[in-house]
Motif scaffolding. Sequence first.
Motif, PDB file in Angstrom:
ATOM      1  N   GLN A 184     113.519  42.557 -28.178  1.00  0.00           N
ATOM      2  CA  GLN A 184     112.083  42.868 -28.128  1.00  0.00           C
ATOM      3  C   GLN A 184     111.569  43.484 -29.432  1.00  0.00           C
ATOM      4  O   GLN A 184     110.437  43.947 -29.490  1.00  0.00           O
ATOM      5  N   ASP A 185     112.424  43.504 -30.464  1.00  0.00           N
ATOM      6  CA  ASP A 185     112.061  44.126 -31.745  1.00  0.00           C
ATOM      7  C   ASP A 185     111.670  45.588 -31.563  1.00  0.00           C
ATOM      8  O   ASP A 185     110.621  46.055 -32.029  1.00  0.00           O
ATOM      9  N   ILE A 186     112.527  46.310 -30.887  1.00  0.00           N
ATOM     10  CA  ILE A 186     112.308  47.747 -30.688  1.00  0.00           C
ATOM     11  C   ILE A 186     112.362  48.445 -32.048  1.00  0.00           C
ATOM     12  O   ILE A 186     113.263  48.199 -32.846  1.00  0.00           O
ATOM     13  N   THR A 187     111.411  49.319 -32.311  1.00  0.00           N
ATOM     14  CA  THR A 187     111.378  50.020 -33.589  1.00  0.00           C
ATOM     15  C   THR A 187     112.305  51.229 -33.557  1.00  0.00           C
ATOM     16  O   THR A 187     112.644  51.753 -32.492  1.00  0.00           O
ATOM     17  N   ASP A 188     112.667  51.716 -34.745  1.00  0.00           N
ATOM     18  CA  ASP A 188     113.503  52.912 -34.840  1.00  0.00           C
ATOM     19  C   ASP A 188     112.804  54.145 -34.267  1.00  0.00           C
ATOM     20  O   ASP A 188     113.469  55.106 -33.851  1.00  0.00           O
ATOM     21  N   GLN A 189     111.472  54.120 -34.239  1.00  0.00           N
ATOM     22  CA  GLN A 189     110.720  55.250 -33.701  1.00  0.00           C
ATOM     23  C   GLN A 189     111.064  55.509 -32.236  1.00  0.00           C
ATOM     24  O   GLN A 189     110.947  56.640 -31.757  1.00  0.00           O
ATOM     25  N   ARG A 190     111.510  54.480 -31.555  1.00  0.00           N
ATOM     26  CA  ARG A 190     111.875  54.625 -30.146  1.00  0.00           C
ATOM     27  C   ARG A 190     113.007  55.633 -29.968  1.00  0.00           C
ATOM     28  O   ARG A 190     113.145  56.254 -28.908  1.00  0.00           O
TER      29      ARG A 190
ATOM     30  N   GLY B 241     117.025  55.444 -14.376  1.00  0.00           N
ATOM     31  CA  GLY B 241     116.125  55.457 -15.516  1.00  0.00           C
ATOM     32  C   GLY B 241     116.175  54.158 -16.295  1.00  0.00           C
ATOM     33  O   GLY B 241     116.518  53.104 -15.745  1.00  0.00           O
ATOM     34  N   LYS B 242     115.839  54.246 -17.587  1.00  0.00           N
ATOM     35  CA  LYS B 242     115.827  53.074 -18.460  1.00  0.00           C
ATOM     36  C   LYS B 242     116.679  53.365 -19.690  1.00  0.00           C
ATOM     37  O   LYS B 242     116.591  54.450 -20.279  1.00  0.00           O
ATOM     38  N   VAL B 243     117.494  52.390 -20.083  1.00  0.00           N
ATOM     39  CA  VAL B 243     118.303  52.510 -21.283  1.00  0.00           C
ATOM     40  C   VAL B 243     117.731  51.583 -22.348  1.00  0.00           C
ATOM     41  O   VAL B 243     117.324  50.453 -22.065  1.00  0.00           O
ATOM     42  N   SER B 244     117.679  52.087 -23.583  1.00  0.00           N
ATOM     43  CA  SER B 244     117.240  51.300 -24.734  1.00  0.00           C
ATOM     44  C   SER B 244     118.347  51.320 -25.777  1.00  0.00           C
ATOM     45  O   SER B 244     118.909  52.381 -26.072  1.00  0.00           O
ATOM     46  N   PHE B 245     118.657  50.157 -26.328  1.00  0.00           N
ATOM     47  CA  PHE B 245     119.694  50.046 -27.352  1.00  0.00           C
ATOM     48  C   PHE B 245     119.179  49.185 -28.496  1.00  0.00           C
ATOM     49  O   PHE B 245     118.523  48.171 -28.282  1.00  0.00           O
ATOM     50  N   LYS B 246     119.490  49.621 -29.724  1.00  0.00           N
ATOM     51  CA  LYS B 246     119.184  48.819 -30.907  1.00  0.00           C
ATOM     52  C   LYS B 246     120.400  48.826 -31.815  1.00  0.00           C
ATOM     53  O   LYS B 246     120.981  49.881 -32.089  1.00  0.00           O
ATOM     54  N   ALA B 247     120.815  47.647 -32.232  1.00  0.00           N
ATOM     55  CA  ALA B 247     121.977  47.531 -33.098  1.00  0.00           C
ATOM     56  C   ALA B 247     121.721  48.234 -34.434  1.00  0.00           C
ATOM     57  O   ALA B 247     120.599  48.227 -34.947  1.00  0.00           O
ATOM     58  N   PRO B 248     122.749  48.886 -35.004  1.00  0.00           N
ATOM     59  CA  PRO B 248     124.117  48.855 -34.489  1.00  0.00           C
ATOM     60  C   PRO B 248     124.475  49.984 -33.511  1.00  0.00           C
ATOM     61  O   PRO B 248     125.412  49.848 -32.745  1.00  0.00           O
ATOM     62  N   ASP B 249     123.727  51.117 -33.529  1.00  0.00           N
ATOM     63  CA  ASP B 249     124.220  52.247 -32.729  1.00  0.00           C
ATOM     64  C   ASP B 249     123.129  53.179 -32.203  1.00  0.00           C
ATOM     65  O   ASP B 249     123.405  54.324 -31.849  1.00  0.00           O
ATOM     66  N   LEU B 250     121.888  52.715 -32.127  1.00  0.00           N
ATOM     67  CA  LEU B 250     120.817  53.564 -31.602  1.00  0.00           C
ATOM     68  C   LEU B 250     120.763  53.424 -30.084  1.00  0.00           C
ATOM     69  O   LEU B 250     120.787  52.316 -29.546  1.00  0.00           O
ATOM     70  N   LEU B 251     120.678  54.557 -29.399  1.00  0.00           N
ATOM     71  CA  LEU B 251     120.759  54.532 -27.944  1.00  0.00           C
ATOM     72  C   LEU B 251     119.863  55.615 -27.354  1.00  0.00           C
ATOM     73  O   LEU B 251     119.813  56.737 -27.866  1.00  0.00           O
ATOM     74  N   ARG B 252     119.145  55.255 -26.285  1.00  0.00           N
ATOM     75  CA  ARG B 252     118.297  56.239 -25.616  1.00  0.00           C
ATOM     76  C   ARG B 252     118.260  55.951 -24.119  1.00  0.00           C
ATOM     77  O   ARG B 252     118.126  54.799 -23.696  1.00  0.00           O
ATOM     78  N   LEU B 253     118.374  57.023 -23.331  1.00  0.00           N
ATOM     79  CA  LEU B 253     118.262  56.934 -21.878  1.00  0.00           C
ATOM     80  C   LEU B 253     117.131  57.840 -21.429  1.00  0.00           C
ATOM     81  O   LEU B 253     117.169  59.057 -21.666  1.00  0.00           O
ATOM     82  N   ASP B 254     116.112  57.247 -20.821  1.00  0.00           N
ATOM     83  CA  ASP B 254     114.993  57.999 -20.256  1.00  0.00           C
ATOM     84  C   ASP B 254     115.111  57.956 -18.741  1.00  0.00           C
ATOM     85  O   ASP B 254     115.000  56.890 -18.131  1.00  0.00           O
TER      86      ASP B 254
END
Length: 220
Positions: free
Chosen positions: A195-201, A56-69
Amino acid sequence: MKKIISAFFMLAATSLFAQGITTASAYFKTISEYYGTLKDYEADFEIKVEKQETAGKVSFKAPDLLRLDYTNPQEQVICFNGDMLTIYLPDSSAVLQQSISKEGNTVSLTTPQGLSLLSRYYSVAYETGQSAEPLENGSDEMVVKFILSRKSPSEAFRYIKLSVNEKTKLIRRIEAVTPKGETLLFNFYDYKLNQDITDQRFIYDPPSSANNFNNFLFAE
């Protein structure tokens, strides 16, 4: 006098040689510090546990947001929004949720926090040496290979091998072995940085038809 002169030149040669060597712990620290400069990243991943494979795909945003699709199994999701860990298991039509305190441990090994914890609880050494080598036989991707050995029997893994891309300083592969000898293999590739991922992600609404199980980490 000859012995003194010989000893002097040996010490001088050793000193010059040492100046070109970076210890494994120091090199590993630079990797951790580099991850600390990243605002966010996305990468494709593959995980192999014994005969089971996921991707899948992992997305991370500092300091601790994480998502695996996940693409395998399709539609499976693991998401942490800073407060709540949510896991959607489509095969079971189940949603597992757990509120996590700031003291909780939800960090990924591929985050600054995860790398910091590794260096705290594991001894870091080069697997073969400081020089980069192919990721595997036949590969033209050059990586520096580390091996981390646990300092305490209470740690989840007996040892962990990390392969770090020589040019990008990004983790390419993690091989973790449990005390029972089970091997977990993680591959990461096609990184996209800052990539300036938003918190909505990191807001995930699971299907309303799924069965909900709250506080699953502490359920009896």
